[in-house]
Design a protein around this motif. Structure first.
Motif, mmCIF file in Angstrom:
data_model
loop_
_atom_site.group_PDB
_atom_site.id
_atom_site.type_symbol
_atom_site.label_atom_id
_atom_site.label_comp_id
_atom_site.label_asym_id
_atom_site.label_seq_id
_atom_site.Cartn_x
_atom_site.Cartn_y
_atom_site.Cartn_z
ATOM 1 N N GLU A 188 0.829 -1.209 0.000
ATOM 2 C CA GLU A 188 0.000 0.000 0.000
ATOM 3 C C GLU A 188 0.864 1.260 0.000
ATOM 4 O O GLU A 188 0.541 2.250 -0.669
ATOM 5 C CB GLU A 188 -0.923 -0.028 1.220
ATOM 6 C CG GLU A 188 -2.002 -1.101 1.140
ATOM 7 C CD GLU A 188 -2.818 -1.211 2.410
ATOM 8 O OE1 GLU A 188 -2.541 -0.426 3.342
ATOM 9 O OE2 GLU A 188 -3.715 -2.072 2.481
ATOM 10 N N LEU B 99 -5.005 -6.072 -0.403
ATOM 11 C CA LEU B 99 -4.859 -4.710 0.074
ATOM 12 C C LEU B 99 -6.225 -4.116 0.405
ATOM 13 O O LEU B 99 -7.275 -4.730 0.185
ATOM 14 C CB LEU B 99 -4.155 -3.859 -0.990
ATOM 15 C CG LEU B 99 -2.878 -4.453 -1.610
ATOM 16 C CD1 LEU B 99 -2.250 -3.466 -2.567
ATOM 17 C CD2 LEU B 99 -1.902 -4.875 -0.546
ATOM 18 N N ALA C 296 -6.747 1.162 -2.226
ATOM 19 C CA ALA C 296 -5.561 0.987 -3.068
ATOM 20 C C ALA C 296 -5.955 0.527 -4.469
ATOM 21 O O ALA C 296 -5.431 1.033 -5.476
ATOM 22 C CB ALA C 296 -4.614 -0.026 -2.422
#
Length: 908
Positions: free
Chosen positions: A380, A406, A410
């Motif tokens: 990230e 994630l 993101a």
């Protein structure tokens, strides 16, 4: 941690046993002292001359003999052993000058004096060999010789500029105390010099380094004498060079070289330096590496400095590579697992930073999966860092969707970055298709793409990606609209899968261009949702986008096959299309003027009353152009086209059979016959056409047009049997006209005529026989009575019969009556619905089995006159009084017959 006041003069050498429990030292005061490092034990031996070398037995702590060897300037090598009565010294060697060095390994003792190096086997109390001092080497008092055991059988000797490696041959023999290593004595044959080389520098120290050697090199200067040792006093000019640590092989191949920046090196000589190393197990060295915690440590000693040296490990190597910008090699070393696990993360982060600084974004992105691995936090961080640099599209192909997964943000940031740059719209489409929809929300990405619709930045790839996002978000109608514009082949499956038939209303042209046959089938199936007028309107307004005329033909033809009347307004369109586009823009609206309201002009329009007529003037040319074979069947089936327009099209396209059919429907049979004879030349079709018209004058016309063509006269003779008398044709044929194959044709005519006559006679006989049979059957049926009864009476009769309440004779009689009276009627009047049995009136029954009270039938407004009932009275409800039938028929012959009110059949 320890301090020993052992000597009163300089200490010349120290020696530890293998276990590291005892420390031996010798000094210029002529004493040898052995101290225990862990217990209060101290031994001191006096030799009254300076002692220069000492070596403890490696097993000193474990053996009770407490042996050691020592030597010095007196030239004696003492071998000290503990006996029953105390310690005793034995002189192993003397008379060849001072003892400069001594080393003990297992049972082997090696020492050096002014003459050379000797080896002694303490286990067998035998001297093994002698290795001569190298020629031209400095005197030992100027530059000491250096001895080191590399392993149990390898002795390394460094003396002046010479290096020798001696291998001790051993044999295994059984002794009194068990098995031990025994070195046989056979003069020089006991030792092999396995390696020997000269150096360009003086050796100030030597030590093993795995399979190689570490040499402390002193490089002589120009001011030194021939041997580099003109004086033992340090030079005040300070011209000496830095000492060097060199790692060499047994062939003198240098593996590494390091110059040591010690203080005052300019004034030092070779003997001012020394090299020592800590004990280590050489067996742990494999493949160029030592086991953890087993690496040797080297000490380089000068008058003012002590330098600690040790083999470089992976982390040192990686740090060295990073300092010099060799990030690729550092990463390769870290990936090889040569350091801590955290080291790869550190190297990877530095490598990525380096690539970002160098603006190598693509290369940095490609390395992220290998460097960041399963760290969601690191992923990230770099995703947002790339986004900050506006280089996120380079990283998107490598972003993981699982392991690790994630945060939604993101992924959304990555998709938006692709959507805002037209160069990456294709990547956006592939990413949307490959990423699982559950890892992000489609709404933020849709919001970023929708403003680009109908702008120059909108591409087909972006449209398709937006359609995919609409599908993910459940907006199937919007997705269908984009798929239709993109002409996606699987759009029809998409329509069926999501039941989007209502949405095809505005995308007729696109569907037809994509797959016209599939689209036509879809439009026909859903013609209730999208009417033919809407389909035709969109196809006509498509302009030059596609072959709209062909699409119209396919659609209207399929519509006609399903329902001939569904597209009746466009049957002319199927016949004539040439003027269609010229009039298309003016067929719906007609401007008639302006109406002003509050000074605002309003356009007033009205529906064109001639719309249907103009529509009927467009159609058959579609068939004529695209499918002329079907045109004739269409003309025969449809009643909604203009004959004149259709005829014009057929004349223009030279469609003769269609012209004949249209002329026949127009009533112009003679012209149609002329087309068949003169254009088609098909006399058989001419005969068939005339036969269907049932017009004698047309036969005359056919005969007259065929008389001047002998071949047609012959064919006419063959095909007129059954329609026209052949003799009539023969009589009017001009004399002298040559008719081909006239004899054969006349024979055929006569044969056919006879056959036809025979068939007619046979058919007449069959017809007469059938008429007689039917009359007999009709007569029998007419003589049969009509059985009138109520359903309730039948049910009660059956119940009574089953209960045996009636006599057997009466039951049999009723059963016979029912069986004989197959014709059955109701037991109530069809007008008043009263049972016949409750009124004492006549009953009239018709052959249709409808029965009436005669009075009811007479009083009915549907009767023309009062008539007498023809059936039995109510007292005889289940039969007829047949005695007076003939009289009644005679009496009523002149009166109009009664008719059934319900079905208007004649009375029985």
């Amino acid at each position: 941690v320890k301090a020993f006041a052992a000597h009163s003069a300089a200490v010349n050498e120290l020696s530890f046993d293998k276990e590291g429990e005892y420390l031996g030292s010798c000094s210029d005061d002529g004493s040898v002292v052995i101290n225990s490092l862990f217990i209060d034990e101290k031994l001191k031996f006096e030799y009254h001359r300076p002692m220069k070398a000492i070596a403890l037995d490696p097993d000193y702590a474990r053996k009770s003999s407490r042996r050691f060897v020592a030597g010095g300037l007196a030239g004696h090598l003492y071998f000290n052993t503990k006996k029953w009565l105390g310690y005793k010294d034995q002189v192993l060697h003397s008379g060849e000058g001072p003892i400069h060095a001594v080393k003990w390994r297992t049972s082997l003792v090696a020492w050096a004096n002014n003459v050379g190096v000797k080896v002694y086997d303490a286990a067998n109390d035998q001297r093994i060999t002698f290795i001569e001092r190298p020629r031209c080497s400095p005197h030992p008092e100027v530059l000491l010789p250096h001895l080191v055991w590399q392993d149990d059988t390898l002795l390394v000797i460094g003396w002046g500029t010479s290096v020798k490696i001696a291998a001790i041959r051993t044999n295994l023999n059984n002794g009194a105390n068990g098995t031990y290593r025994h070195v046989t004595m056979s003069n020089m044959n006991q030792v092999d010099i396995v390696a020997s080389f000269q150096t360009s520098y003086f050796i100030s120290g030597i030590a093993p380094f795995g399979d190689a050697l570490v040499l402390l090199a002193y490089i002589p200067s120009e001011e030194d004498g021939e041997n580099g040792f003109s004086s033992t006093i340090p030079s005040r000019q300070g011209s000496a060079q830095r000492p060097e640590v060199r790692v060499v092989t047994w062939n003198n191949d240098e593996l590494a070289t390091d110059a040591l920046p010690v203080h005052g090196f300019e004034h030092y000589k070779a003997k001012d330096y020394s090299l020592a190393h800590s004990p280590f197990s050489g067996s742990s060295y494999a493949g160029g590496q030592w086991a953890a915690g087993d690496e040797p440590i080297y000490y380089i000693v000068s008058p003012k400095d002590v330098v600690i040296a040790k083999p470089r490990d992976a982390e040192d190597h990686i740090a060295w590579l990073l300092q010099r910008g060799r990030h690729e090699k550092a990463l390769a070393a870290a990936e090889a697992g040569q350091g801590r696990s955290e080291l790869l993360d550190e190297v990877g982060s530095k490598y990525l930073d380096h690539l970002i600084v160098e603006r190598k974004y693509t290369e940095a992105a490609s390395l992220c999966p290998k460097l960041l691995r399963g760290s969601a936090t690191a992923w990230e961080r770099w995703v947002f860092h790339f986004a900050h640099l506006r280089q996120l599209p380079a990283l998107v192909p490598y972003i993981p969707t699982e392991n690790p997964r994630l945060r939604d943000t993101a992924y959304e940031v990555a998709l938006v970055a692709l959507a805002t740059n037209p160069a990456f719209h294709t990547d956006l489409l592939s990413t949307v298709k490959s990423w699982p929809p559950v890892i992000y929300s489609a709404l933020p990405v849709i919001s970023a793409i929708e403003p680009q619709l109908n702008t120059s930045s909108m591409t087909d790839a972006l449209k398709e990606a937006l359609a995919e996002l609409y599908v993910i978000n459940g907006q199937y109608e919007k997705a269908f609209s984009l798929y239709a514009d993109l002409m996606k082949p699987d759009i029809f499956d998409f329509i069926e899968r999501h039941n989007l038939h209502d949405s095809i209303r505005e995308k007729v042209v696109q569907l037809m261009m994509l797959d016209c046959k599939h689209a036509v089938s879809l439009l026909i199936q859903n013609r209730d949702l999208i009417t033919p007028s809407e389909v035709v309107s969109q196809l006509l307004s498509s302009g030059n986008k596609c072959d709209s005329r062909y699409f119209l033909h396919l659609y209207l033809h399929s519509l006609f096959e399903v329902n001939p009347h569904a597209g009746k307004d466009y049957h002319d369109m199927q016949v004539c299309m040439r003027q269609l586009f010229r009039h298309f823009n003016s067929i719906y609206l007609n401007i008639v003027g302006f109406i002003y309201s509050d000074s605002v002009p309003l356009l007033c329009v009205k529906f064109n009353p001639n719309k249907e007529k103009e529509e009927e003037e467009r159609s058959v040319e579609l068939y004529a152009e695209y499918d002329p074979k079907v045109l004739l069947s269409f003309l025969r089936s449809s009643q909604h086209y203009t004959l004149e327009k259709a005829y014009e099209i057929c004349v223009r396209r030279d469609l003769l059979k269609e012209q004949v059919f249209i002329l026949g429907r127009m009533g112009n049979s003679k012209q149609a016959l002329a087309v068949i004879i003169n254009e088609l030349g098909d006399i058989e079709e001419a005969v068939e056409f005339v036969s269907m018209q049932h017009d004698d004058d047309l036969w005359e016309e056919l005969i007259q047009q065929c008389l001047h063509k002998p071949e047609m006269v012959g064919v006419l003779l063959e095909h007129t049997v059954g329609n026209l008398d052949p003799l009539y044709i023969v009589n009017i044929v001009p004399n002298g006209l040559e008719i081909p194959r006239l004899r054969d044709r006349l024979v055929k005519i006569i044969t056919d005529y006879r056959t036809e006559t025979s068939l007619r006679h046979g058919c007449n006989d069959i017809l007469k026989a059938d008429c007689v049979d039917l009359l007999v059957k009709y007569y029998k049926e007419a003589r049969r009575a009509v059985y009138l009864s109520n359903e309730e009476d039948d049910t009660r009769s059956k119940r009574d019969a089953s209960g045996a309440s009636l006599p057997i004779e009466k039951t049999s009689s009723m059963r016979n009556t029912v069986v004989k009276s197959k014709t059955r009627g109701g037991g109530r009047c069809c007008l008043c619905f009263d049972p016949f049995s409750i009124q004492n009136v006549s009953v009239t029954v018709f052959f249709c089995c409808h029965a009436y009270h005669t009075t009811c039938l007479t009083d009915s407004t549907y009767s023309n006159s009062n008539k007498k009932g023809a059936g039995p009275t109510s007292q005889e409800p289940y039969g007829y009084d047949n005695d007076d039938d003939e009289d009644e028929e005679d009496d009523q012959a002149g009166d109009p017959q009664m008719r059934c009110i319900l079905c208007t059949t004649a009375a029985s």
